[in-house]
Design a protein around this motif. Structure first.
Motif, mmCIF file in Angstrom:
data_model
loop_
_atom_site.group_PDB
_atom_site.id
_atom_site.type_symbol
_atom_site.label_atom_id
_atom_site.label_comp_id
_atom_site.label_asym_id
_atom_site.label_seq_id
_atom_site.Cartn_x
_atom_site.Cartn_y
_atom_site.Cartn_z
ATOM 1 N N LEU A 246 9.041 2.391 -0.808
ATOM 2 C CA LEU A 246 7.671 2.541 -1.289
ATOM 3 C C LEU A 246 6.650 2.181 -0.225
ATOM 4 O O LEU A 246 5.748 2.969 0.050
ATOM 5 N N ILE B 269 -2.223 0.891 -6.804
ATOM 6 C CA ILE B 269 -0.917 0.883 -6.143
ATOM 7 C C ILE B 269 -0.928 -0.022 -4.914
ATOM 8 O O ILE B 269 0.042 -0.720 -4.618
ATOM 9 N N GLN C 34 11.441 1.080 -11.240
ATOM 10 C CA GLN C 34 10.049 0.822 -10.884
ATOM 11 C C GLN C 34 9.673 1.514 -9.590
ATOM 12 O O GLN C 34 8.579 2.068 -9.462
ATOM 13 N N GLN D 134 3.617 -1.876 -14.376
ATOM 14 C CA GLN D 134 4.995 -2.361 -14.241
ATOM 15 C C GLN D 134 5.077 -3.482 -13.221
ATOM 16 O O GLN D 134 5.814 -4.461 -13.402
ATOM 17 N N SER D 135 4.324 -3.350 -12.136
ATOM 18 C CA SER D 135 4.358 -4.376 -11.097
ATOM 19 C C SER D 135 3.849 -5.709 -11.632
ATOM 20 O O SER D 135 4.409 -6.767 -11.334
ATOM 21 N N SER E 93 10.844 4.260 -8.446
ATOM 22 C CA SER E 93 10.670 5.676 -8.750
ATOM 23 C C SER E 93 9.299 5.935 -9.358
ATOM 24 O O SER E 93 8.622 6.908 -9.015
ATOM 25 N N THR E 94 8.859 5.057 -10.259
ATOM 26 C CA THR E 94 7.543 5.214 -10.884
ATOM 27 C C THR E 94 6.444 5.166 -9.841
ATOM 28 O O THR E 94 5.516 5.984 -9.848
ATOM 29 N N CYS E 95 6.508 4.220 -8.922
ATOM 30 C CA CYS E 95 5.475 4.081 -7.904
ATOM 31 C C CYS E 95 5.525 5.211 -6.895
ATOM 32 O O CYS E 95 4.486 5.696 -6.434
ATOM 33 N N ASP F 40 -1.408 6.084 -10.688
ATOM 34 C CA ASP F 40 -0.678 4.864 -10.331
ATOM 35 C C ASP F 40 -0.850 3.730 -11.323
ATOM 36 O O ASP F 40 -0.455 2.597 -11.047
ATOM 37 N N ALA G 111 3.844 8.316 -8.150
ATOM 38 C CA ALA G 111 2.390 8.256 -8.094
ATOM 39 C C ALA G 111 1.869 8.732 -6.741
ATOM 40 O O ALA G 111 0.787 9.304 -6.643
ATOM 41 N N SER H 149 0.732 3.325 -14.179
ATOM 42 C CA SER H 149 2.057 2.873 -14.615
ATOM 43 C C SER H 149 2.704 1.991 -13.565
ATOM 44 O O SER H 149 3.335 0.974 -13.879
ATOM 45 N N CYS H 150 2.546 2.381 -12.302
ATOM 46 C CA CYS H 150 3.097 1.571 -11.214
ATOM 47 C C CYS H 150 2.470 0.186 -11.214
ATOM 48 O O CYS H 150 3.175 -0.832 -11.127
#
Length: 357
Positions: A7, A166, A270, A235-236, A272-274, A229, A277, A231-232
């Motif tokens: 990432l 992000i 996580q 989650q973070s 993958s989610t970031c 971003d 974005a 969701s990223c």
């Protein structure tokens, strides 16, 4: 989209790998750590692994009479260990070549003066394009939770409040890892390179350079663009403590050579989610960012073919997250006809006479 672990690398690529140069023009901030609020999560325990540790064994990939030994590196790792290097040193001593970790670089397709002209446009590249603060950009409940973890790990730092979500998440993880007794593992690769020099073993780079045309326009478009971003970021913020605990466990597993404990699917989800974005947007696709993992993988496999065919024994260094999993390099080696053995399968050192016990 295929899973890829880097990432911070891919975000850096998207900003032409030069945001750091712009940041260097000003002195680094000096955050003041504030006491955590009463509702804060408890402080993580310190990393327990310390002293001299073996690190993981070597994966062994064989094709005919030729052997490829692979050291999987992990970042972060415990900050207070000394790595026991005997087995790797012996493997290097009996190798014809050392394949270095894959390296990706993004360069603006301009000359020296073009790069100088680009620098002013990079200022503020991490910031929200509409000038909004995090408090204005994310839901109130998420921001409240952000304030808790920010106070503990970043402190009273105002600049991060104007970052895109992000980039704020990346800063949070960077500071949290420092305070959790973890550090980057670049010194592992440095140590192996020194072994290769000592034994006069050829070093084989695996490099991919992405040239970006009209970088000023790319930077301007990125600064105007929006990223999905939230969701990223969420989650973070919500998963920071369990993620750090998992990183610590994984770091300890690497240090002690516990290969079976190294996979962490929560972390993969996580990441993958970031990554989505950043890389799902049209800008990333236009400059070729989405092609980078496949290009790097192709070059690594080509280097393996060349060196394994030329040598009875070859050693390679590969980031662990690239190595394992359904899309990992080990699976690619098996598809190319290699027999792959994990360090847990027994003595995978592959060393010849005179090996270090």
């Amino acid at each position: 989209m295929s899973r890829h672990p880097r990432l911070p690398l891919l975000v850096t690529l998207l900003t032409l790998a030069m945001a750091g140069a712009a940041a260097a023009q000003a002195p680094p901030p000096r955050p003041q750590t504030l006491p955590a609020p009463a509702t804060s999560v408890p402080t993580l325990e310190a990393v327990t692994v310390s002293g001299v540790q073996p690190g993981p064994g070597l994966w062994r990939a064989t094709r005919g009479d030729h052997v490829l030994l692979i050291l999987g590196t992990l970042s972060p790792i415990p900050g207070n260990i000394t790595w026991k290097t005997g087995d790797v040193d012996d493997a290097i001593a009996h190798a014809g070549s050392l394949i270095l970790p894959p390296h990706t670089e993004v360069k603006p397709n301009v000359g020296f003066f073009g790069r100088l002209a680009l620098l002013p446009s990079l200022i503020g590249v991490r910031n929200s394009p509409d000038g909004k603060t995090l408090e204005e950009s994310v839901p109130a409940d998420v921001y409240a939770r952000w304030q808790v973890v920010k106070a503990r790990y970043i402190g009273d730092e105002k600049k991060v409040e104007r970052y895109r979500p992000i980039f704020a998440a990346i800063e949070l993880y960077k500071q949290a890892m420092k305070k959790s007794g973890l550090r980057k593992s670049g010194y592992i690769t440095d140590a192996v390179v020194e072994m290769a020099k000592k034994h006069n073993v050829k070093q084989v780079p695996v490099e991919y350079t992405l040239m970006v045309d009209d970088p000023r326009a790319v930077v301007k478009e990125f600064k105007r663009s929006t990223l999905d971003d939230l969701s990223c970021f969420t989650q973070s913020v919500d998963n920071l403590e369990p993620q750090l605990a998992a990183m610590r466990e994984r770091a300890n597993a690497w240090a002690t050579g516990d290969v079976t404990a190294l996979k962490d699917e929560r972390r993969a989800k996580q990441i993958s989610t970031c990554l989505d974005a950043v890389t799902e947007g049209g800008l990333a696709q236009r400059i070729g960012l989405t092609d980078v993992p496949a290009q790097v993988r192709t070059r690594w496999l080509a280097a393996v073919d060349t060196e394994v065919n030329a040598n009875a024994q070859t050693v390679a260094i590969v980031p662990l997250d690239d190595l394992i999993g359904a899309q990992g390099y080990l699976s690619a080696l098996e598809a190319k006809g290699f027999k792959v053995e994990s360090p847990d399968d027994g003595d995978a050192s592959g060393t010849t006479a005179g090996g270090t016990p």
